[in-house]
Write a protein that holds these residues in place. Sequence first.
Motif, short mmCIF file in Angstrom:
data_model
loop_
_atom_site.label_atom_id
_atom_site.label_comp_id
_atom_site.label_asym_id
_atom_site.label_seq_id
_atom_site.Cartn_x
_atom_site.Cartn_y
_atom_site.Cartn_z
N GLN A 500 13.08 34.62 -22.31
CA GLN A 500 12.68 34.63 -23.72
C GLN A 500 11.37 35.38 -23.92
OE1 GLN A 500 13.08 30.17 -24.32
NE2 GLN A 500 14.01 30.90 -26.23
N ARG A 501 10.45 35.24 -22.98
CA ARG A 501 9.19 35.98 -23.10
C ARG A 501 9.41 37.48 -22.97
NH1 ARG A 501 7.58 31.45 -19.96
NH2 ARG A 501 7.52 32.65 -18.00
N VAL A 502 10.31 37.87 -22.06
CA VAL A 502 10.64 39.29 -21.93
C VAL A 502 11.27 39.79 -23.23
CG1 VAL A 502 12.01 40.98 -20.67
CG2 VAL A 502 10.93 39.09 -19.43
N LYS A 503 12.14 38.98 -23.81
CA LYS A 503 12.77 39.34 -25.08
C LYS A 503 11.73 39.58 -26.16
CE LYS A 503 16.31 39.46 -28.06
NZ LYS A 503 17.34 40.52 -28.04
N ALA A 504 10.79 38.69 -26.29
CA ALA A 504 9.76 38.81 -27.33
C ALA A 504 8.91 40.06 -27.13
CB ALA A 504 8.88 37.57 -27.33
N LYS A 505 8.67 40.41 -25.89
CA LYS A 505 7.82 41.57 -25.60
C LYS A 505 8.55 42.88 -25.81
CE LYS A 505 5.21 43.66 -21.75
NZ LYS A 505 4.77 43.46 -20.34
N TRP A 506 9.80 42.97 -25.36
CA TRP A 506 10.49 44.25 -25.33
C TRP A 506 11.48 44.43 -26.48
CZ3 TRP A 506 8.64 48.07 -22.54
CH2 TRP A 506 7.84 47.76 -21.45
N ASP A 507 11.87 43.40 -27.14
CA ASP A 507 12.75 43.51 -28.31
C ASP A 507 12.25 42.59 -29.41
OD1 ASP A 507 14.86 44.18 -29.99
OD2 ASP A 507 16.28 42.81 -29.02
N PRO A 508 11.04 42.86 -29.94
CA PRO A 508 10.41 41.92 -30.87
C PRO A 508 11.17 41.77 -32.19
CG PRO A 508 9.17 43.98 -30.76
CD PRO A 508 10.17 44.01 -29.64
N HIS A 509 11.99 42.75 -32.55
CA HIS A 509 12.76 42.64 -33.80
C HIS A 509 14.20 42.17 -33.57
CE1 HIS A 509 9.53 44.43 -36.13
NE2 HIS A 509 9.48 45.46 -35.31
N ASN A 510 14.52 41.79 -32.34
CA ASN A 510 15.85 41.28 -32.01
C ASN A 510 16.94 42.28 -32.42
OD1 ASN A 510 17.54 39.33 -30.86
ND2 ASN A 510 17.79 38.20 -32.78
N VAL A 511 16.70 43.54 -32.12
CA VAL A 511 17.67 44.59 -32.42
C VAL A 511 18.92 44.41 -31.58
CG1 VAL A 511 18.09 47.09 -32.26
CG2 VAL A 511 15.90 46.23 -33.14
N PHE A 512 18.73 44.04 -30.32
CA PHE A 512 19.83 43.94 -29.37
C PHE A 512 20.24 42.48 -29.26
CE2 PHE A 512 17.06 47.49 -28.32
CZ PHE A 512 17.96 48.55 -28.46
N ARG A 513 21.31 42.15 -29.94
CA ARG A 513 21.72 40.74 -30.02
C ARG A 513 23.24 40.64 -30.11
NH1 ARG A 513 20.07 42.50 -35.01
NH2 ARG A 513 21.37 41.92 -36.81
N HIS A 514 23.73 39.49 -29.73
CA HIS A 514 25.15 39.19 -29.84
C HIS A 514 25.30 37.68 -29.95
CE1 HIS A 514 24.94 38.13 -25.58
NE2 HIS A 514 24.52 39.35 -25.29
N SER A 515 26.52 37.20 -29.85
CA SER A 515 26.79 35.79 -30.12
C SER A 515 26.14 34.83 -29.14
CB SER A 515 28.31 35.54 -30.13
OG SER A 515 28.96 36.43 -31.00
N GLN A 516 25.71 35.32 -27.98
CA GLN A 516 25.09 34.45 -26.98
C GLN A 516 23.94 35.17 -26.29
OE1 GLN A 516 27.77 32.87 -23.87
NE2 GLN A 516 27.83 30.98 -25.04
N SER A 517 23.20 35.95 -27.06
CA SER A 517 22.09 36.70 -26.48
C SER A 517 20.88 35.81 -26.28
CB SER A 517 21.73 37.89 -27.37
OG SER A 517 21.49 37.49 -28.70
N VAL A 518 19.97 36.27 -25.44
CA VAL A 518 18.70 35.58 -25.23
C VAL A 518 17.96 35.52 -26.56
CG1 VAL A 518 16.45 35.69 -24.09
CG2 VAL A 518 18.54 36.22 -22.81
N ARG A 519 17.52 34.34 -26.93
CA ARG A 519 16.84 34.14 -28.21
C ARG A 519 15.34 34.29 -28.02
NH1 ARG A 519 21.91 34.11 -29.11
NH2 ARG A 519 22.97 32.35 -30.09
N PRO A 520 14.64 34.91 -29.00
CA PRO A 520 13.18 34.94 -28.92
C PRO A 520 12.63 33.52 -28.93
CG PRO A 520 14.01 36.43 -30.63
CD PRO A 520 15.16 35.59 -30.19
N PRO A 521 11.46 33.29 -28.32
CA PRO A 521 10.90 31.93 -28.32
C PRO A 521 10.65 31.44 -29.74
CG PRO A 521 9.71 33.38 -26.82
CD PRO A 521 10.61 34.25 -27.62
N ALA A 522 10.84 30.16 -29.96
CA ALA A 522 10.57 29.57 -31.27
C ALA A 522 9.09 29.63 -31.56
CB ALA A 522 11.05 28.12 -31.29
N GLY A 523 8.76 29.96 -32.80
CA GLY A 523 7.35 29.99 -33.21
C GLY A 523 6.62 31.21 -32.75
#
Length: 523
Positions: A500-523
């Motif tokens: 999730q931390r990697v997601k927030a750093k490298w895909d901050p706008h959640n461009v790359f997503r699907h039905s079971q993708s890694v979710r950005p951290p809450a908050g």
Amino acid sequence: MTEHTTRHPAGRTVTRSDRQYADLVSGLNQRYQARPESIRLVRSTDEVVAAVQQAVDQGKRISVRSSGHCYEDFVHHPDVQMIVDMSGMSAVYHDERRGAVAVESGATNLRTYQTLYPEWGVVVPTGFCYSVAMGGHVSGGAWGPLCRLHGLVVDHLYAVEVVVVDARGRARAVVATREADDPRRDLWWAHTGGGGGNFGIVTRYWFRSPGATGRDPGALLPKPPAELLVSAVGWAWSELSRQEFGQLARNYAEWHVAHRGPDDPHRALISQLVLNHRSAGQIGLLALVDATAPDAEEILADYLKHIGYGIGVEHGALTRHMGDLPALPQFAAPRRLPWLQAVRMLGTTNSVLNDPTLRAEYKSSFMRAGFPDSHLEALYKHLTRDDIDNPDISVQLTSYGGRINAVDPAATAAPHRDAAFKMLWQVFWNDPADDDRYLSWARDCYREVYADTGGVPVPNEVTDGCYVNYPDIDLGDPRFNTSSTPWHTLYYKDNYPRLQRVKAKWDPHNVFRHSQSVRPPAG
């Protein structure tokens, strides 16, 4: 700048007005069809960057396809407006500057094998199925038939090139390596089992085994056995009692639990036990042994004796195709085959894997211990149901352990480093009218096998979660997962917060997503 200087022909864009459109909006599983505005057939990293930038600028939902083998709707989803198709980026070559073998994400398993082995006698130890492409295969951890000898594919991953989108909405290509001082190392780590379509679009991987030195490509990666000793046998369903069915599965599990250690001398053997629905007529066993091992014949003979312990039925030739395996009657008596010949035969000759019209459902689990009686009772019940008559229903047990289990669970994003074997539920059919019938069979069987843990294989002393490369959307549905363990723990265990931390750093706008993708951290 891209890393590879070979000039590619320009890619093209396919839209709904093009005749080839219908062939590019579905994949292996025909349950899922997309209706994107366009499919971008890219040929270079620069074209991937341009496609992603256009999608971001226009607010288009994007997905990425390497070869279309995703089991769920992650690529071919009705909300997707642009599919980036990587199949035109399939080069495999020696990168002298990096001292590694580069493989573009559209290269299939077979192309990779057939380039690396004839040229340099080495392999990236990828999977059986010839048409699976590297993009999603590697990012999910990548099990293959050499795993007990050489570990997972990601254990040999040196670097990855990824097209990402930064906080300003700018698409760019970055290269991340496993070097300890690489500031992008977290992005490399996320692609060692963090799943496809989560952080960006992979354009190429570089492989070099840990400890490998020099510039000779023949010394950078594992060498497969020059020959394999191949055995394929079957047991007639009509002659197996309920007790013998359970004993067969129990024997398989107990052998693998006893021989899962990273230095176990029996890691030269890998095997699949395919528990078919009774309508298939047989249960089948494939065993492959490194034929260059000095005691290969003895290892195989002892293994077959162990599997047959307590079974009153003699095994015979494997005469039916089952799961991922073709019929293999010619291997009722073990035979030696050159390594690449064996891989090609096993990977390309199954009619099921080559049927582009099939609909399917899949489920998975990792097993750390032998089967409880309740698991075997549920498997027997559903594999002998009289209301189902489909020979393309199976539960496949596949070897794990060996060198896979030499790696710390946190060293890569692939956490299941103590498993003995894994399981794959597979159901294939053709008619959409049968969807409910076969989905219900898979769900009922899986839920009853794991009834004691909320319908899913919760990590504990017996089970160890699920394989992200066999994705299953039901794991996140409270109708089917009644445990307190979420889908992401089943896939990633304790590694999920870091992903999730990697997601927030490298895909901050959640461009790359699907039905079971890694979710950005809450908050």
